[in-house]
Design a protein around this motif. Sequence first.
Motif, PDB file in Angstrom:
ATOM      1  N   LEU A   1       0.825  -1.203   0.000  1.00 39.70           N
ATOM      2  CA  LEU A   1       0.000   0.000   0.000  1.00 39.70           C
ATOM      3  C   LEU A   1       0.861   1.256   0.000  1.00 39.70           C
ATOM      4  O   LEU A   1       0.553   2.247  -0.688  1.00 39.70           O
ATOM      5  CB  LEU A   1      -0.919  -0.011   1.219  1.00 39.70           C
ATOM      6  N   ALA A   2       1.957   1.232   0.750  1.00 39.42           N
ATOM      7  CA  ALA A   2       2.836   2.398   0.808  1.00 39.42           C
ATOM      8  C   ALA A   2       3.477   2.669  -0.543  1.00 39.42           C
ATOM      9  O   ALA A   2       3.639   3.828  -0.950  1.00 39.42           O
ATOM     10  CB  ALA A   2       3.906   2.180   1.875  1.00 39.42           C
ATOM     11  N   VAL A   3       3.853   1.611  -1.252  1.00 43.47           N
ATOM     12  CA  VAL A   3       4.471   1.800  -2.567  1.00 43.47           C
ATOM     13  C   VAL A   3       3.476   2.427  -3.545  1.00 43.47           C
ATOM     14  O   VAL A   3       3.814   3.358  -4.289  1.00 43.47           O
ATOM     15  CB  VAL A   3       4.990   0.455  -3.102  1.00 43.47           C
ATOM     16  N   VAL A   4       2.240   1.921  -3.546  1.00 45.69           N
ATOM     17  CA  VAL A   4       1.241   2.437  -4.474  1.00 45.69           C
ATOM     18  C   VAL A   4       0.873   3.879  -4.131  1.00 45.69           C
ATOM     19  O   VAL A   4       0.712   4.734  -5.021  1.00 45.69           O
ATOM     20  CB  VAL A   4      -0.012   1.539  -4.465  1.00 45.69           C
ATOM     21  N   ALA A   5       0.747   4.189  -2.844  1.00 41.90           N
ATOM     22  CA  ALA A   5       0.273   5.504  -2.442  1.00 41.90           C
ATOM     23  C   ALA A   5       1.368   6.555  -2.392  1.00 41.90           C
ATOM     24  O   ALA A   5       1.104   7.744  -2.588  1.00 41.90           O
ATOM     25  CB  ALA A   5      -0.402   5.411  -1.067  1.00 41.90           C
ATOM     26  N   MET A   6       2.627   6.154  -2.119  1.00 44.50           N
ATOM     27  CA  MET A   6       3.692   7.125  -1.874  1.00 44.50           C
ATOM     28  C   MET A   6       4.841   7.045  -2.860  1.00 44.50           C
ATOM     29  O   MET A   6       5.774   7.843  -2.772  1.00 44.50           O
ATOM     30  CB  MET A   6       4.253   6.941  -0.452  1.00 44.50           C
ATOM     31  N   GLY A   7       4.817   6.108  -3.762  1.00 43.72           N
ATOM     32  CA  GLY A   7       5.901   6.001  -4.717  1.00 43.72           C
ATOM     33  C   GLY A   7       7.011   5.108  -4.213  1.00 43.72           C
ATOM     34  O   GLY A   7       6.841   4.325  -3.273  1.00 43.72           O
ATOM     35  N   ILE A   8       8.186   5.217  -4.821  1.00 43.93           N
ATOM     36  CA  ILE A   8       9.295   4.317  -4.500  1.00 43.93           C
ATOM     37  C   ILE A   8      10.526   5.080  -3.977  1.00 43.93           C
ATOM     38  O   ILE A   8      11.635   4.548  -3.975  1.00 43.93           O
ATOM     39  CB  ILE A   8       9.696   3.494  -5.744  1.00 43.93           C
ATOM     40  N   ASP A   9      10.324   6.310  -3.539  1.00 47.94           N
ATOM     41  CA  ASP A   9      11.472   7.050  -3.003  1.00 47.94           C
ATOM     42  C   ASP A   9      11.628   6.743  -1.512  1.00 47.94           C
ATOM     43  O   ASP A   9      11.216   5.678  -1.040  1.00 47.94           O
ATOM     44  CB  ASP A   9      11.294   8.544  -3.263  1.00 47.94           C
ATOM     45  N   GLU A  10      12.166   7.659  -0.744  1.00 46.86           N
ATOM     46  CA  GLU A  10      12.423   7.407   0.673  1.00 46.86           C
ATOM     47  C   GLU A  10      11.151   7.438   1.526  1.00 46.86           C
ATOM     48  O   GLU A  10      11.131   6.892   2.622  1.00 46.86           O
ATOM     49  CB  GLU A  10      13.406   8.456   1.216  1.00 46.86           C
ATOM     50  N   THR A  11      10.097   8.064   1.031  1.00 45.66           N
ATOM     51  CA  THR A  11       8.888   8.245   1.846  1.00 45.66           C
ATOM     52  C   THR A  11       8.275   6.931   2.313  1.00 45.66           C
ATOM     53  O   THR A  11       7.985   6.772   3.510  1.00 45.66           O
ATOM     54  CB  THR A  11       7.855   9.085   1.085  1.00 45.66           C
ATOM     55  N   PRO A  12       8.016   5.939   1.450  1.00 44.62           N
ATOM     56  CA  PRO A  12       7.412   4.696   1.950  1.00 44.62           C
ATOM     57  C   PRO A  12       8.313   3.936   2.909  1.00 44.62           C
ATOM     58  O   PRO A  12       7.821   3.279   3.843  1.00 44.62           O
ATOM     59  CB  PRO A  12       7.136   3.896   0.671  1.00 44.62           C
ATOM     60  N   LYS A  13       9.615   3.995   2.710  1.00 40.20           N
ATOM     61  CA  LYS A  13      10.533   3.304   3.623  1.00 40.20           C
ATOM     62  C   LYS A  13      10.436   3.893   5.032  1.00 40.20           C
ATOM     63  O   LYS A  13      10.345   3.176   6.030  1.00 40.20           O
ATOM     64  CB  LYS A  13      11.968   3.410   3.100  1.00 40.20           C
ATOM     65  N   ILE A  14      10.471   5.224   5.095  1.00 36.04           N
ATOM     66  CA  ILE A  14      10.389   5.885   6.398  1.00 36.04           C
ATOM     67  C   ILE A  14       9.011   5.688   7.019  1.00 36.04           C
ATOM     68  O   ILE A  14       8.874   5.558   8.240  1.00 36.04           O
ATOM     69  CB  ILE A  14      10.730   7.379   6.245  1.00 36.04           C
TER      70      ILE A  14
END
Length: 313
Positions: free
Chosen positions: A172-185
């Motif tokens: 869900l984080a990948v789809v909603a936030m992309g693949i940069d640092e945001t979903p990891k954090i």
Amino acid sequence: MSVLDKRSADQRHPRPEKGPGSSPEAEAGDTTAGDTTAGDAAAGDTTAGDAAAGAAKSAPGHSRSGRRGLPLVLNAVSVALGIALWWALASAGFKLPTPPEVVDRAATLISDGTLADDALASLTRVVIGFALGTAVAVPVGFLMGWYGILRGLIEPWIQFFRTIPPLAIIPLAVVAMGIDETPKIFVIFLAAFLACVISTFQGVVNVDRTLINAARVLGAGDATIFARVVVPASTPFILVGMRVGLGSAWATLVAAELIAAQEGLGYRMQNAQLYYDLPTIFVGLISIGILGLLMDRVLLLAERRLTRWQERR
């Protein structure tokens, strides 16, 4: 010499009866000898008392230093035994690299700067996610514990998301936030938040009601009670929740770095898995363990400083 001292000296050293032939000089000599003996006895008692007091003062110091040094010795023995067991399992045929192989691989990764870059990237993600999770969890936990209405509104959602592993949020984080640092954090933030908010909430609801009622009797308002009673009493729970949240953050790191990461300890371990590079995997595991241990020691030191009033075993 006081009157009481003279009487005790006379009782210990009775004067001989005056005879017809006794002289004033002899009587004066007897008196001087008695006084001297009593003074020596008193000085001896004082010296013995000082020696006993000095021994009593030095004994706790030696016992404290012994108690402080014992855990360090036990830790060193534990590490040595763990390395010996690891080496024995590797030599017995288990699919494990030996300690020298891991050290050699670590030296290679350090020399080319790969390990430093990966450790810095992972540490940055964990610190940011953990700090944000703790910063949000502490006030939310206080509000849930202090106000019953907010507890009823927020607690069901907290309990709901606690049953969902943070790793399951990654798609869900990948789809909603992309693949940069945001979903990891974000997934690291979620892991730290869920662990810390419950501990803070429990700390508030477990505050002794006697302390709160006593403060109200003394005329304290809600703000004063919250700042002077609730916050100090909840601090041990908050710090324990932070330590648990820190462990959850590091546990989520490896999966978080699967999200299109180009550097990081988790990324390096996943990449080494494709080539069956066990020494590199062990270097990543040991690095994560050391960094997590150091951060936990910092939190433990803060806990001891902030909760000195608390009794410890």
